[in-house]
Design a protein around this motif. Structure first.
Motif, short mmCIF file in Angstrom:
data_model
loop_
_atom_site.label_atom_id
_atom_site.label_comp_id
_atom_site.label_asym_id
_atom_site.label_seq_id
_atom_site.Cartn_x
_atom_site.Cartn_y
_atom_site.Cartn_z
N ALA A 194 5.98 23.26 82.53
CA ALA A 194 5.27 21.99 82.58
C ALA A 194 5.81 21.10 83.69
O ALA A 194 5.04 20.44 84.42
CB ALA A 194 5.37 21.28 81.23
N LEU A 195 7.12 21.07 83.86
CA LEU A 195 7.73 20.28 84.94
C LEU A 195 7.27 20.78 86.30
O LEU A 195 6.88 19.99 87.17
CB LEU A 195 9.26 20.36 84.85
CG LEU A 195 10.04 19.75 86.01
CD1 LEU A 195 9.80 18.25 86.09
CD2 LEU A 195 11.52 20.06 85.87
N THR A 196 7.27 22.08 86.48
CA THR A 196 6.84 22.67 87.75
C THR A 196 5.39 22.30 88.04
O THR A 196 5.05 21.86 89.15
CB THR A 196 7.01 24.20 87.72
OG1 THR A 196 8.37 24.51 87.46
CG2 THR A 196 6.60 24.83 89.04
N GLY A 197 4.54 22.45 87.05
CA GLY A 197 3.13 22.12 87.23
C GLY A 197 2.92 20.64 87.52
O GLY A 197 2.12 20.28 88.39
N SER A 198 3.63 19.80 86.81
CA SER A 198 3.51 18.36 87.01
C SER A 198 3.94 17.96 88.41
O SER A 198 3.25 17.18 89.09
CB SER A 198 4.35 17.63 85.96
OG SER A 198 4.30 16.24 86.18
N LEU A 199 5.07 18.48 88.85
CA LEU A 199 5.54 18.17 90.21
C LEU A 199 4.56 18.67 91.26
O LEU A 199 4.25 17.96 92.22
CB LEU A 199 6.92 18.78 90.47
CG LEU A 199 8.10 18.07 89.84
CD1 LEU A 199 9.37 18.88 90.05
CD2 LEU A 199 8.26 16.67 90.41
N ASN A 200 4.06 19.87 91.07
CA ASN A 200 3.12 20.42 92.05
C ASN A 200 1.87 19.55 92.15
O ASN A 200 1.36 19.29 93.24
CB ASN A 200 2.73 21.85 91.67
CG ASN A 200 3.86 22.83 91.87
OD1 ASN A 200 4.81 22.56 92.59
ND2 ASN A 200 3.77 23.96 91.22
N THR A 201 1.38 19.09 91.01
CA THR A 201 0.17 18.27 90.99
C THR A 201 0.42 16.88 91.57
O THR A 201 -0.36 16.38 92.38
CB THR A 201 -0.35 18.13 89.54
OG1 THR A 201 -0.65 19.44 89.06
CG2 THR A 201 -1.58 17.27 89.47
N VAL B 273 2.88 15.65 93.56
CA VAL B 273 3.38 15.44 94.92
C VAL B 273 2.63 16.26 95.97
O VAL B 273 3.04 16.31 97.12
CB VAL B 273 4.91 15.67 95.04
CG1 VAL B 273 5.66 14.74 94.13
CG2 VAL B 273 5.26 17.12 94.79
N ALA B 274 1.55 16.89 95.55
CA ALA B 274 0.74 17.65 96.52
C ALA B 274 0.21 16.69 97.58
O ALA B 274 -0.12 15.54 97.28
CB ALA B 274 -0.41 18.34 95.81
N PRO B 275 0.14 17.15 98.83
CA PRO B 275 -0.42 16.28 99.87
C PRO B 275 -1.80 15.78 99.47
O PRO B 275 -2.65 16.54 99.02
CB PRO B 275 -0.48 17.20 101.09
CG PRO B 275 0.55 18.25 100.84
CD PRO B 275 0.53 18.45 99.34
N GLY B 276 -2.00 14.49 99.58
CA GLY B 276 -3.28 13.89 99.23
C GLY B 276 -3.43 13.52 97.77
O GLY B 276 -4.38 12.85 97.40
N ALA B 277 -2.50 13.95 96.92
CA ALA B 277 -2.60 13.65 95.49
C ALA B 277 -2.22 12.19 95.21
O ALA B 277 -2.67 11.61 94.24
CB ALA B 277 -1.71 14.58 94.68
N THR B 278 -1.35 11.65 96.04
CA THR B 278 -0.91 10.26 95.88
C THR B 278 -0.87 9.61 97.26
O THR B 278 -1.08 10.26 98.28
CB THR B 278 0.50 10.17 95.26
OG1 THR B 278 1.44 10.73 96.18
CG2 THR B 278 0.58 10.90 93.94
N ALA B 279 -0.55 8.34 97.26
CA ALA B 279 -0.43 7.61 98.53
C ALA B 279 0.93 7.84 99.19
O ALA B 279 1.21 7.28 100.23
CB ALA B 279 -0.65 6.12 98.28
#
Length: 90
Positions: A28-35, A37-43
């Motif tokens: 779950a931690l891995t998936g959450s981080l991937n989602t 901090v993915a480029p374009g996922a946040t500002a």
């Protein structure tokens, strides 16, 4: 005289469950981080973001994948050990 091996079956079941639960948490931690901090996922952008993403891809993610795998393998090993002890004591 040969060495005797054994364990409390309840303790082994608790350990197996803990390994499974922790493997799920790592996943779950891995998936959450991937989602998140993915480029374009946040500002979040810039050198700090790029450095973190590079470290995540180069070091963190592979280590987390290995940790999850090790926890799952340990769970299976403990379950097998528990089952073998239980079968031997019947």
């Amino acid at each position: 005289m040969a060495n005797m091996f054994g364990a409390d079956l309840g303790d082994l079941e608790t350990l197996r469950t803990t390994f499974d639960r922790k493997a799920d948490e790592v996943n779950a931690l891995t998936g959450s981080l991937n989602t998140q901090v993915a480029p374009g996922a946040t500002a979040w952008s810039g050198p700090g973001a790029e450095n973190f993403r590079a470290a995540r891809d180069g070091d963190f993610r592979p280590a987390l994948v290995k940790l999850e795998s090790a926890l799952r393998e340990a769970s299976v090993a403990v379950a097998t050990y528990r089952d073998n002890i239980e079968a031997a004591t019947r």
